[in-house]
Design a protein around this motif. Structure first.
Motif, PDB file in Angstrom:
ATOM      1  N   PRO A   6     -12.272  11.982 -48.386  1.00 53.79           N
ATOM      2  CA  PRO A   6     -11.509  12.108 -49.634  1.00 53.79           C
ATOM      3  C   PRO A   6     -12.186  13.048 -50.629  1.00 53.79           C
ATOM      4  O   PRO A   6     -13.389  13.276 -50.581  1.00 53.79           O
ATOM      5  N   THR A  17     -10.883   7.900 -44.875  1.00 53.79           N
ATOM      6  CA  THR A  17      -9.505   7.445 -44.935  1.00 53.79           C
ATOM      7  C   THR A  17      -9.042   7.134 -43.520  1.00 53.79           C
ATOM      8  O   THR A  17      -9.699   7.532 -42.558  1.00 53.79           O
ATOM      9  N   ASP A  58      -9.993  11.996 -42.624  1.00 57.62           N
ATOM     10  CA  ASP A  58     -10.414  13.005 -43.591  1.00 57.62           C
ATOM     11  C   ASP A  58     -11.349  12.396 -44.624  1.00 57.62           C
ATOM     12  O   ASP A  58     -11.275  11.215 -44.940  1.00 57.62           O
ATOM     13  N   SER A 105     -18.873   8.827 -50.126  1.00 57.70           N
ATOM     14  CA  SER A 105     -17.446   8.914 -49.842  1.00 57.70           C
ATOM     15  C   SER A 105     -17.101   8.052 -48.631  1.00 57.70           C
ATOM     16  O   SER A 105     -17.882   7.922 -47.693  1.00 57.70           O
ATOM     17  N   ARG A 142     -13.576  13.798 -54.202  1.00 60.31           N
ATOM     18  CA  ARG A 142     -14.107  13.011 -55.306  1.00 60.31           C
ATOM     19  C   ARG A 142     -13.725  13.625 -56.643  1.00 60.31           C
ATOM     20  O   ARG A 142     -13.323  14.782 -56.728  1.00 60.31           O
TER      21      ARG A 142
END
Length: 88
Positions: A11, A5, A9, A2, A13
């Motif tokens: 994100p 952002t 945070d 991952s 999936r």
């Protein structure tokens, strides 16, 4: 893996969403089957033939599978957040 952002945070999936909705769907299915068995037995349906044995088994099988899906989502989320915080 991952990616972060801009606001920091981690994100969500696609596999997390799939497992979460599977868990919710299995719980709703189990509750619906439970009420179907209650209504069917009150109406005098033959519970030993037709689709009723499958409905009866779903009442017992679906909640543990839903719980396992939920535990998998939580475990993956905690591991991903720990790895993201480690990289800070």
């Amino acid at each position: 893996m991952s990616t972060r952002t801009p606001d920091g945070d981690v994100p969500i999936r696609r596999v997390d969403r799939i497992l979460a909705f599977m868990s919710l769907g299995l719980l709703i299915l189990s509750i619906a089957c439970f009420f179907a068995v209650i209504i069917g037995s009150a109406a005098g349906a033959d519970m030993s033939s037709g689709v009723w044995p499958t409905v009866g088994v779903l009442i017992y099988v679906a909640p543990p599978v839903a719980f396992a899906c939920l535990v998998a989502v939580l475990t993956m989320s905690f591991v991903r957040r720990a790895r993201a915080n480690k990289g800070r």
